[in-house]
Write a protein that holds these residues in place. Structure first.
Motif, PDB file in Angstrom:
ATOM      1  N   GLU A 154      96.829  32.066  82.739  1.00 24.94           N
ATOM      2  CA  GLU A 154      97.223  31.291  81.545  1.00 24.94           C
ATOM      3  C   GLU A 154      96.309  31.602  80.366  1.00 24.94           C
ATOM      4  N   LYS A 155      95.132  32.163  80.629  1.00 22.77           N
ATOM      5  CA  LYS A 155      94.196  32.577  79.564  1.00 22.77           C
ATOM      6  C   LYS A 155      94.059  34.094  79.561  1.00 22.77           C
ATOM      7  N   ALA A 158      90.803  35.778  80.716  1.00 23.04           N
ATOM      8  CA  ALA A 158      89.553  35.825  79.936  1.00 23.04           C
ATOM      9  C   ALA A 158      88.403  35.376  80.837  1.00 23.04           C
ATOM     10  N   ARG A 161      82.263  31.582  81.665  1.00 23.80           N
ATOM     11  CA  ARG A 161      80.942  31.659  82.321  1.00 23.80           C
ATOM     12  C   ARG A 161      81.087  31.511  83.834  1.00 23.80           C
ATOM     13  N   TYR A 164      82.248  34.782  85.259  1.00 24.32           N
ATOM     14  CA  TYR A 164      81.168  35.794  85.369  1.00 24.32           C
ATOM     15  C   TYR A 164      80.386  35.545  86.667  1.00 24.32           C
ATOM     16  N   GLY A 194      89.037  40.093  78.299  1.00 26.58           N
ATOM     17  CA  GLY A 194      87.621  40.210  77.947  1.00 26.58           C
ATOM     18  C   GLY A 194      86.896  38.878  77.997  1.00 26.58           C
ATOM     19  N   ASP A 196      85.698  35.302  77.451  1.00 25.23           N
ATOM     20  CA  ASP A 196      86.352  34.086  76.956  1.00 25.23           C
ATOM     21  C   ASP A 196      85.582  33.650  75.710  1.00 25.23           C
ATOM     22  N   SER A 198      85.530  31.127  74.072  1.00 27.01           N
ATOM     23  CA  SER A 198      84.970  29.768  74.035  1.00 27.01           C
ATOM     24  C   SER A 198      83.576  29.732  74.663  1.00 27.01           C
ATOM     25  N   PHE A 200      81.230  31.061  73.488  1.00 25.90           N
ATOM     26  CA  PHE A 200      80.304  31.006  72.354  1.00 25.90           C
ATOM     27  C   PHE A 200      80.439  29.716  71.547  1.00 25.90           C
ATOM     28  N   SER A 215      73.322  33.944  77.122  1.00 27.61           N
ATOM     29  CA  SER A 215      74.475  34.851  77.236  1.00 27.61           C
ATOM     30  C   SER A 215      73.991  36.270  77.517  1.00 27.61           C
ATOM     31  N   GLY A 243      87.988  44.343  75.481  1.00 24.67           N
ATOM     32  CA  GLY A 243      86.542  44.098  75.445  1.00 24.67           C
ATOM     33  C   GLY A 243      85.817  44.569  76.679  1.00 24.67           C
ATOM     34  N   ILE A 244      85.072  43.644  77.278  1.00 24.31           N
ATOM     35  CA  ILE A 244      84.244  44.028  78.426  1.00 24.31           C
ATOM     36  C   ILE A 244      85.091  44.474  79.623  1.00 24.31           C
ATOM     37  N   GLU A 275      79.128  47.008  75.095  1.00 28.51           N
ATOM     38  CA  GLU A 275      78.368  46.582  76.276  1.00 28.51           C
ATOM     39  C   GLU A 275      78.934  47.261  77.515  1.00 28.51           C
ATOM     40  N   TRP A 370      75.341  38.219  68.252  1.00 30.57           N
ATOM     41  CA  TRP A 370      75.989  36.913  68.440  1.00 30.57           C
ATOM     42  C   TRP A 370      75.517  35.871  67.437  1.00 30.57           C
ATOM     43  N   PHE A 383      89.678  30.944  66.901  1.00 33.52           N
ATOM     44  CA  PHE A 383      90.055  29.583  67.301  1.00 33.52           C
ATOM     45  C   PHE A 383      90.735  28.794  66.180  1.00 33.52           C
ATOM     46  N   LYS A 388      94.697  37.064  66.151  1.00 33.73           N
ATOM     47  CA  LYS A 388      94.651  37.862  67.381  1.00 33.73           C
ATOM     48  C   LYS A 388      94.298  39.300  67.086  1.00 33.73           C
TER      49      LYS A 388
HETATM   50  C1  LIG Z   1      78.575  35.247  78.172  1.00 28.60           C
HETATM   51  C2  LIG Z   1      78.793  36.231  77.107  1.00 28.60           C
HETATM   52  C3  LIG Z   1      79.077  37.621  77.549  1.00 28.60           C
HETATM   53  C4  LIG Z   1      79.643  38.399  76.404  1.00 28.60           C
HETATM   54  C5  LIG Z   1      80.129  39.724  76.799  1.00 28.60           C
HETATM   55  C6  LIG Z   1      80.614  40.538  75.624  1.00 28.60           C
HETATM   56  C7  LIG Z   1      82.049  40.755  75.723  1.00 28.60           C
HETATM   57  C8  LIG Z   1      82.788  41.007  74.652  1.00 28.60           C
HETATM   58  C9  LIG Z   1      84.250  41.074  74.718  1.00 28.60           C
HETATM   59  O1  LIG Z   1      84.894  41.051  75.739  1.00 28.60           O
HETATM   60  S1  LIG Z   1      84.988  41.148  73.200  1.00 28.60           S
HETATM   61  C10 LIG Z   1      86.704  40.835  73.495  1.00 28.60           C
HETATM   62  C11 LIG Z   1      86.995  39.373  73.473  1.00 28.60           C
HETATM   63  N1  LIG Z   1      88.412  39.156  73.574  1.00 28.60           N
HETATM   64  C12 LIG Z   1      89.207  38.910  72.538  1.00 28.60           C
HETATM   65  O2  LIG Z   1      88.785  38.870  71.391  1.00 28.60           O
HETATM   66  C13 LIG Z   1      90.653  38.649  72.851  1.00 28.60           C
HETATM   67  C14 LIG Z   1      91.140  37.388  72.169  1.00 28.60           C
HETATM   68  N2  LIG Z   1      92.534  37.148  72.518  1.00 28.60           N
HETATM   69  C15 LIG Z   1      93.582  37.633  71.816  1.00 28.60           C
HETATM   70  O3  LIG Z   1      93.435  38.316  70.819  1.00 28.60           O
HETATM   71  C16 LIG Z   1      94.951  37.311  72.323  1.00 28.60           C
HETATM   72  O4  LIG Z   1      94.869  36.119  73.075  1.00 28.60           O
HETATM   73  C17 LIG Z   1      95.538  38.441  73.220  1.00 28.60           C
HETATM   74  C18 LIG Z   1      95.849  39.652  72.326  1.00 28.60           C
HETATM   75  C19 LIG Z   1      94.550  38.844  74.319  1.00 28.60           C
HETATM   76  C20 LIG Z   1      96.839  37.967  73.902  1.00 28.60           C
HETATM   77  O5  LIG Z   1      97.749  37.496  72.912  1.00 28.60           O
HETATM   78  P1  LIG Z   1      99.110  36.753  73.388  1.00 28.60           P
HETATM   79  O6  LIG Z   1      99.821  37.615  74.356  1.00 28.60           O
HETATM   80  O7  LIG Z   1      99.822  36.348  72.159  1.00 28.60           O
HETATM   81  O8  LIG Z   1      98.614  35.486  74.211  1.00 28.60           O
HETATM   82  P2  LIG Z   1      97.861  34.184  73.663  1.00 28.60           P
HETATM   83  O9  LIG Z   1      96.953  34.511  72.544  1.00 28.60           O
HETATM   84  O10 LIG Z   1      98.843  33.095  73.436  1.00 28.60           O
HETATM   85  O11 LIG Z   1      96.907  33.821  74.918  1.00 28.60           O
HETATM   86  C21 LIG Z   1      97.274  32.896  75.911  1.00 28.60           C
HETATM   87  C22 LIG Z   1      96.151  31.915  76.054  1.00 28.60           C
HETATM   88  O12 LIG Z   1      94.975  32.608  76.447  1.00 28.60           O
HETATM   89  C23 LIG Z   1      93.915  32.347  75.525  1.00 28.60           C
HETATM   90  N3  LIG Z   1      93.051  33.538  75.445  1.00 28.60           N
HETATM   91  C24 LIG Z   1      93.435  34.819  75.541  1.00 28.60           C
HETATM   92  N4  LIG Z   1      92.357  35.608  75.453  1.00 28.60           N
HETATM   93  C25 LIG Z   1      91.291  34.818  75.292  1.00 28.60           C
HETATM   94  C26 LIG Z   1      89.903  35.065  75.153  1.00 28.60           C
HETATM   95  N5  LIG Z   1      89.377  36.295  75.200  1.00 28.60           N
HETATM   96  N6  LIG Z   1      89.073  34.014  75.014  1.00 28.60           N
HETATM   97  C27 LIG Z   1      89.550  32.758  75.019  1.00 28.60           C
HETATM   98  N7  LIG Z   1      90.869  32.449  75.149  1.00 28.60           N
HETATM   99  C28 LIG Z   1      91.720  33.477  75.287  1.00 28.60           C
HETATM  100  C29 LIG Z   1      94.621  32.060  74.227  1.00 28.60           C
HETATM  101  O13 LIG Z   1      93.767  31.336  73.387  1.00 28.60           O
HETATM  102  C30 LIG Z   1      95.798  31.249  74.727  1.00 28.60           C
HETATM  103  O14 LIG Z   1      95.301  29.970  75.042  1.00 28.60           O
HETATM  104  P3  LIG Z   1      96.144  28.647  74.682  1.00 28.60           P
HETATM  105  O15 LIG Z   1      97.413  28.795  75.461  1.00 28.60           O
HETATM  106  O16 LIG Z   1      96.358  28.696  73.198  1.00 28.60           O
HETATM  107  O17 LIG Z   1      95.279  27.516  75.135  1.00 28.60           O
END
Ligand SMILES: CCCCCC/C=C/C(=O)SCCNC(=O)CCNC(=O)[C@H](O)C(C)(C)COP(=O)(O)OP(=O)(O)OC[C@H]1O[C@@H](n2cnc3c(N)ncnc32)[C@H](O)[C@@H]1OP(=O)(O)O
Length: 389
Positions: A154-155, A158, A161, A164, A194, A196, A198, A200, A215, A243-244, A275, A370, A383, A388
């Motif tokens: 559902e996420k 992602a 913590r 991980y 990648g 989550d 949240s 942060f 982190s 991402g990761i 990373e 960060w 957020f 996206k």
């Molecule tokens: C402890 C720290 C260690 C740090 C390590 C360093 C790592 C760095 C990285 O990984 S950077 C990459 C981070 N990821 C993102 O930026 C992705 C963010 N998400 C999106 O852009 C989009 O959600 C999507 C393109 C992945 C998917 O889009 P779509 O198909 O339209 O789905 P939804 O957006 O509706 O997603 C469904 C639901 O999931 C939640 N969600 C998706 N990805 C993340 C995420 N990375 N973090 C938190 N939440 C995420 C999204 O909010 C939706 O939630 P909701 O239904 O609204 O409650």
């Protein structure tokens, strides 16, 4: 086609079962065995827990028709009769393959579907088994393969913590268990989106500096678990990776991907920096210029591009992905365990020290990132506006 996509599992199974009983024209022991297997496969199909997807359902339907009625000779349904047209096309695409062949293919396909989800059904719920206590993963062992399934569909899987920590725990257990291979894959339509974001936003009383330090420490430990993993580690990339979940792939021994997967490491877009040792593994694997397009300029790769660059070993069509990958993995998992383990350790051994140094350096840089305005703005943007990638 839209209504076909909405067919649920039970409806599809009823559809398949509604065909007349199989009448076979072969003789002898082989025929009886095949008929029994075919009947068993029909029964097994009813026990599938996960929807195998419309492409696979169409293939099952087509093979059933071919096995029981032979080649498709009915007229093509009209353009607007989407469901029957899709079914007709699937059946017709089998051409003149024999009923025997179709029956065998049907049995093989159902077998693969069942076995790809069997470990989850069999073992994930075992009482008292530490593997069953994960909140964010399903960890199962079958056919000498320990599978770590990222399980927050559902996420988009992602990595929170908790996740991980659980992945590290699962890797420690898998490293010690009797399995030959360890596989990581995702549940639902994504491999993993990648970190989550949240992670942060949960700032404690001690402030953002402490959050960044914690982190950094968490990430260093997490990546170290992949550097030090002692046996072959395979990624089965079942959908998009972000991402990761992309950068870490450089630390896996083999990566297989569906043609639906994409690979996106949008660090500069997020005000962060690479990373998972990717600042070292990516240029080494694909050359500096190609790595820079991905790590500096956010280039999103298709599965085919990732394969050309050496990040992915092989790409499979989505409709046969699970079937083909698991068949391959089950065969690999029959190889001698110690030989594989020692070979992997030789290949990784020379690089380990370097990888740990790169990991440490990347995490120091990220702790600074960060706390930067660039990064905070990007996370708030996700957020607040749900901006996206
Ligand atoms: C402890 C720290 C260690 C740090 C390590 C360093 C790592 C760095 C990285 O990984 S950077 C990459 C981070 N990821 C993102 O930026 C992705 C963010 N998400 C999106 O852009 C989009 O959600 C999507 C393109 C992945 C998917 O889009 P779509 O198909 O339209 O789905 P939804 O957006 O509706 O997603 C469904 C639901 O999931 C939640 N969600 C998706 N990805 C993340 C995420 N990375 N973090 C938190 N939440 C995420 C999204 O909010 C939706 O939630 P909701 O239904 O609204 O409650």
């Amino acid at each position: 086609m839209a209504s076909l996509f909405k067919l649920g599992r039970s409806r599809t199974i009823r559809l398949i079962q509604s065909f007349p009983a199989v009448k076979l024209h072969l003789t002898g022991a082989v025929m009886r065995a095949t008929e029994v297997e075919f009947d068993k496969a029909k029964e097994h199909l009813k026990t599938l827990k996960n929807d195998p997807g419309n492409d696979t359902k169409l293939r099952i339907y087509a093979l059933f028709k071919q096995a029981t009625q032979g080649s498709c000779s009915s007229p093509k349904p009209g353009m607007l009769d989407f469901v029957n047209k899709a079914k007709w096309e699937a059946w017709n695409s089998l051409g003149n393959i024999s009923k025997d062949d179709a029956r065998q293919k049907y049995v093989d396909l159902v077998g693969t579907l069942i076995s790809s989800e069997a470990p989850i059904q069999k073992e994930a719920t075992t009482a008292g088994d530490p593997k069953s206590s994960y909140q964010t993963l399903q960890v199962t062992t079958e056919n000498n393969i320990t599978t770590i399934l990222l399980n927050r569909p559902e996420k988009k899987n992602a990595i929170s913590r908790k996740m991980y920590e659980e992945i590290m725990q699962a890797l420690e257990q898998a490293g010690k268990d009797d399995s030959v291979l360890t596989v990581m894959t995702g549940s639902g339509d994504y491999y993993c989106s990648g970190n989550d974001l949240s992670n942060f936003t949960q700032v404690g009383a001690e402030g953002v500096e402490k959050l960044a330090r914690d982190s950094g420490e968490l990430l260093t430990r997490y990546v170290s678990h992949f550097i030090d993993f002692p046996k072959p580690l395979i990624a089965v990339v079942n959908g998009p990776a972000v991402g990761i979940a992309v950068t870490g792939l450089g630390l896996f021994d083999v990566v297989y991907a569906t043609d639906r997967a994409t690979f996106h490491a949008p660090f500069s877009q997020l005000g962060q920096s690479p990373e998972g040792c990717s600042s070292y593994t990516f240029p080494k694997m694909m050359g500096t210029a190609k790595a820079n397009e991905i790590l500096l300029f956010n280039k999103k790769l298709t599965a085919a591009q990732a394969c050309d660059l050496g990040l992915v070993a092989e790409v499979f069509p989505d409709n046969t992905f699970q079937q083909e990958v698991w068949k391959k993995l089950r065969a690999y998992a029959k190889l001698p365990k110690d030989s594989l383990r020692y070979s992997k350790q030789l290949i990784r051994g020379m690089e380990k020290e370097k990888l740990h140094a790169v990991n440490a350096q990347e995490c120091v840089r990220l702790q600074e990132r960060w706390l930067s305005e660039e990064c905070m703005n990007a996370i708030m943007g996700f957020f607040q506006n749900k901006s996206k990638l």
